[in-house]
Design a protein around this motif. Structure first.
Motif, PDB file in Angstrom:
ATOM      1  N   ARG A  44       0.840  -1.209   0.000  1.00 51.18           N
ATOM      2  CA  ARG A  44       0.000   0.000   0.000  1.00 51.18           C
ATOM      3  C   ARG A  44       0.860   1.237   0.000  1.00 51.18           C
ATOM      4  O   ARG A  44       0.642   2.167  -0.764  1.00 51.18           O
ATOM      5  N   MET A  45       1.844   1.264   0.902  1.00 55.01           N
ATOM      6  CA  MET A  45       2.652   2.468   1.032  1.00 55.01           C
ATOM      7  C   MET A  45       3.464   2.700  -0.230  1.00 55.01           C
ATOM      8  O   MET A  45       3.614   3.834  -0.668  1.00 55.01           O
ATOM      9  N   LEU A  76       1.154   4.204  -2.703  1.00 56.24           N
ATOM     10  CA  LEU A  76       0.831   5.579  -2.325  1.00 56.24           C
ATOM     11  C   LEU A  76       1.957   6.503  -2.753  1.00 56.24           C
ATOM     12  O   LEU A  76       1.727   7.541  -3.373  1.00 56.24           O
ATOM     13  N   ARG A 110       1.814   9.334  -5.686  1.00 63.00           N
ATOM     14  CA  ARG A 110       2.120  10.699  -5.278  1.00 63.00           C
ATOM     15  C   ARG A 110       3.107  11.342  -6.252  1.00 63.00           C
ATOM     16  O   ARG A 110       2.845  12.423  -6.803  1.00 63.00           O
ATOM     17  N   GLN A 125      -3.636  11.435  -4.178  1.00 70.69           N
ATOM     18  CA  GLN A 125      -4.196  10.740  -3.026  1.00 70.69           C
ATOM     19  C   GLN A 125      -4.634   9.335  -3.453  1.00 70.69           C
ATOM     20  O   GLN A 125      -4.962   9.095  -4.618  1.00 70.69           O
ATOM     21  N   PHE A 171      -7.469   6.730  -2.790  1.00 75.04           N
ATOM     22  CA  PHE A 171      -8.794   6.523  -2.211  1.00 75.04           C
ATOM     23  C   PHE A 171      -9.044   5.032  -2.085  1.00 75.04           C
ATOM     24  O   PHE A 171      -8.656   4.252  -2.948  1.00 75.04           O
ATOM     25  N   PHE A 230       2.907   0.522   9.157  1.00 77.29           N
ATOM     26  CA  PHE A 230       1.860   0.315   8.178  1.00 77.29           C
ATOM     27  C   PHE A 230       0.582  -0.269   8.765  1.00 77.29           C
ATOM     28  O   PHE A 230      -0.517   0.087   8.361  1.00 77.29           O
ATOM     29  N   GLN A 248     -12.454   8.702   4.019  1.00 82.63           N
ATOM     30  CA  GLN A 248     -11.169   8.514   3.352  1.00 82.63           C
ATOM     31  C   GLN A 248     -10.056   9.077   4.227  1.00 82.63           C
ATOM     32  O   GLN A 248     -10.275   9.986   5.026  1.00 82.63           O
ATOM     33  N   LEU A 249      -8.853   8.511   4.059  1.00 87.33           N
ATOM     34  CA  LEU A 249      -7.686   8.994   4.793  1.00 87.33           C
ATOM     35  C   LEU A 249      -6.770   9.703   3.806  1.00 87.33           C
ATOM     36  O   LEU A 249      -6.161   9.064   2.946  1.00 87.33           O
ATOM     37  N   PHE A 250      -6.667  11.018   3.913  1.00 82.91           N
ATOM     38  CA  PHE A 250      -5.816  11.802   3.026  1.00 82.91           C
ATOM     39  C   PHE A 250      -4.428  11.907   3.650  1.00 82.91           C
ATOM     40  O   PHE A 250      -4.295  12.046   4.873  1.00 82.91           O
ATOM     41  N   VAL A 251      -3.394  11.833   2.819  1.00 81.98           N
ATOM     42  CA  VAL A 251      -2.026  11.862   3.341  1.00 81.98           C
ATOM     43  C   VAL A 251      -1.289  13.086   2.799  1.00 81.98           C
ATOM     44  O   VAL A 251      -1.285  13.318   1.590  1.00 81.98           O
TER      45      VAL A 251
END
Ligand SMILES: [Mg+2]
Ligand SMILES: [Mg+2]
Lengths: 419, 419
Positions: A355-356, A359, A363, A415, A417, B352, B415-418
């Motif tokens: 996941r990371m 992300l 990004r 982001q 989602f 994580f 949702q989790l925004f980073v």
């Protein structure tokens, strides 16, 4: 792409037509902080949307934009940035009539290399009325050719009243007998040009109505044509909100779902197509095939909304290819293209480090694509055998993707989602 | 909360004032699919926003909404759901004048238990003009008391033209000598009531202008008062877009930052306050203290936008307390409250599984809060000692939080925004 309306246009319009857009207002003259034609929507000024409405019309040959001298450089950069190929610039005058006359003179000056051929009909329109359609322009141009002058009218929305000097009601007008005069208006070029040559300094200074000019000096009663409500003029702050919403709505009609070659991705593509169509969108579905660029590039070039399905991070080169294909189209110069990267997670147990990684990749990817006016969002769709949960996930996808497409927000790019 | 404008209002208005809102149009009568007063914005119909504009005015005692019989139940539920305490309903008639007359008769019928005391001045306004302000209502009510009749006017935005029966230009009017008649209008109750008692069936059937009625039957020339552009009427589809944007803008003016007792959270709270203020927002900053409910509840009750900072998942009971506090205010019955849970990640190495826990918790939390009209979003802010990266993160926070506040989208909750 030309519609059947356009083909109809070229059949019926067999005479040269040009457009003059008076946009000569300066902040000072109007007493406003910024002339509305320069307000931007999705990083593009209002006047560019109006210009493009005419650029799209095949039977319009030249578009003359008349601006205050202080705005010439700004308009040059707008025309260049948004590829307005039929558009030329002329400096305006101290009033609207003077500016329109300057615009007409571009077709008349002698011995000049840059002189344009005289059109038979000229259409006058406001820079701040961006939602004009070819179908209506056809009516105006045709009536102008037949009658000498034609203009758009709309019903009055309020009762018109006459006031006393002390601000009391004197009398009210019967709304049914009057109309609001709007734009566009059309004229035989010679008719309007002659009217301007004959009119007085007072007309130039205080006049606001071209139809009135040709009535007085050419004796022509303009043909009045009821226009759609979309001909409205951006005047107040609330109109900026309305214009932005309409522009975004126009960009949100159609989506293109891109699947890779994986069977699960193709199956998901059809699920997503189905649920987006249920939400009111038109959807094309295509498969990436780096060999067959013809149809892939064609489909991509027709949609401001791309939904690219991946099943593993190995799919990222496919996404880069999609982005490169978009960059070669003429879409990004006119508006931001939304690219939603839908990652289908097939393993029921989630790998967090994966996941990371995703992300972080999304990004960086989104940051780069933003400079090309492509807005990238990530969406993680967790597959589950549970039918009810899977349907809920698809509904959720439809809501989130629909929102990302409709709102086209640069702030939310990059982001990830989760649905 | 009362402003100094309200106090001024009660000083100057020492006579009873009531409002009649004719909203009697049915879909059939207007030939429209849905009367605009029932279009919803953030799950609340337009007519409720207009009603609330008058509910907010301390010196207005009664609001009579006149609706078609088929809409009575719908209006009852709207009034109940959105707590409109001064509002009563009356069935309308086949035309606007008939509906207004029905509204006035509520104050006149004899021997009825539910009869309301006769006001001195009555204000007539459209259900589809939601953005009317107390300051202007004061001017109308005062002029109505002094003169017998008063009405809002606006400049004409288009040239008004007279057409021939075959749709050619006959002549145009000099725009400077006329005005558009708008709403609100105000009358001495007896004056307008008598005018309706005397007017003809033709007036009732075809008339559109109350000012014309009092001119003809009471001999009073209404005082005309220039109104702000915010008095506009929601008529077309574009107006729905504009109204929604204005409503959202009104909800986005102010935010309340809630920090826990941790030092880092308090410090971050001040950083966030600073950057939101730089973006144009008004910001209050308070600390959670479950003991001192007085000031905490007061601050929370004044803001549609809450930013709650947490530094560990142990802070979730604090967030529940914030949500409970919001539920006890009168905010959610009038609009969705945005709650952004900002999780400050202090460890430079990300855990994580902790991310996924948070995501799942926010997801469930948001789903529950949505039923109470509270929209919850998660935002992960990764602390870094690198000054430039930290400033970029704060800028990113400002963009994302600003977007979540301005757009108030239900689809993106949980949702989790980073950043
Ligand atoms: Mg203009
Ligand atoms: Mg109405």
């Amino acid at each position: 792409a030309e519609s059947s309306d356009s083909c109809l246009g070229r059949e019926r319009i067999d005479f040269p037509v040009a457009v003059v857009l008076p946009a000569g207002g300066s902040g000072e003259r109007m007493g406003l902080p910024i002339p509305k034609q320069f307000c931007t929507f999705l990083d593009r000024p209002l006047i560019s949307y109006t210009i493009q409405a005419f650029e799209r019309v095949p039977w319009i040959e030249n578009i003359i934009v008349v601006v205050a001298a202080e705005h010439l450089d700004l308009l040059k950069s707008i025309i260049h940035k948004h590829c307005h190929k039929k558009t030329k610039l002329v400096a305006g005058g101290p009033t609207r009539h003077r500016s329109i006359f300057n615009g007409l003179q571009v077709f008349v000056e002698n011995g000049c290399d840059s002189q344009l051929p005289r059109p038979e009909v000229v259409i006058i329109h406001d820079a701040v009325r961006p939602f004009v359609e070819e179908e209506f322009l056809l009516k105006i141009a045709t009536a102008a050719k037949q009658n000498g002058a034609a203009g758009a009218i709309r019903p009055l929305v309020s009762t018109v009243i006459a006031t006393t000097p002390e601000s009391y009601l004197d009398h009210s007008l019967d709304r049914a007998r009057y109309r609001a005069s709007e734009m566009p208006q059309g004229f035989l070029f010679d008719t309007i040009y002659q009217a301007y040559q004959q009119c007085s300094d007072y007309d130039f200074e205080y006049g606001t109505e071209c139809l009135h000019l040709v009535l007085q000096y050419s004796g022509i009663n303009a043909k009045l044509i009821e226009g759609p409500s979309s001909l409205w003029k951006v005047t107040y702050k609330r109109d900026l909100f309305a214009a932005e919403s309409i522009i975004k709505e126009n960009l949100s009609q159609k989506a293109c779902v891109i699947t890779g070659v994986h069977e699960e991705a193709i199956h998901l593509g059809h699920c997503l197509e189905k649920i987006l169509v249920a939400g009111g969108m038109k959807v094309d579905i295509i498969s990436t095939s780096c060999g067959d660029d013809g149809s892939f590039a064609k489909n991509v070039s027709e949609s401001y909304n791309l939904i690219h399905i991946t099943v593993s991070t190995a799919c990222f080169p496919e996404i880069k290819h999609t982005v490169e294909t978009v960059r070669k189209t003429d879409l990004p110069v006119l508006g931001p293209v939304v690219l939603i990267v839908v990652h289908l997670n097939l393993s029921e147990c989630t790998s967090f480090s994966k996941r990371m990684d995703e992300l972080v990749t999304i990004r960086g990817f989104a940051k780069e694509a933003k400079q090309w006016n492509i807005l990238v969002y990530g969406l993680l769709l967790n597959y589950t055998k549970d039918k009810q949960k899977w349907n809920e996930a698809l509904e959720s996808f439809s809501c989130v993707a629909g929102t990302l497409i409709k709102d086209r927000k640069a702030a939310l790019t990059g982001q990830l989602f989760v649905v």
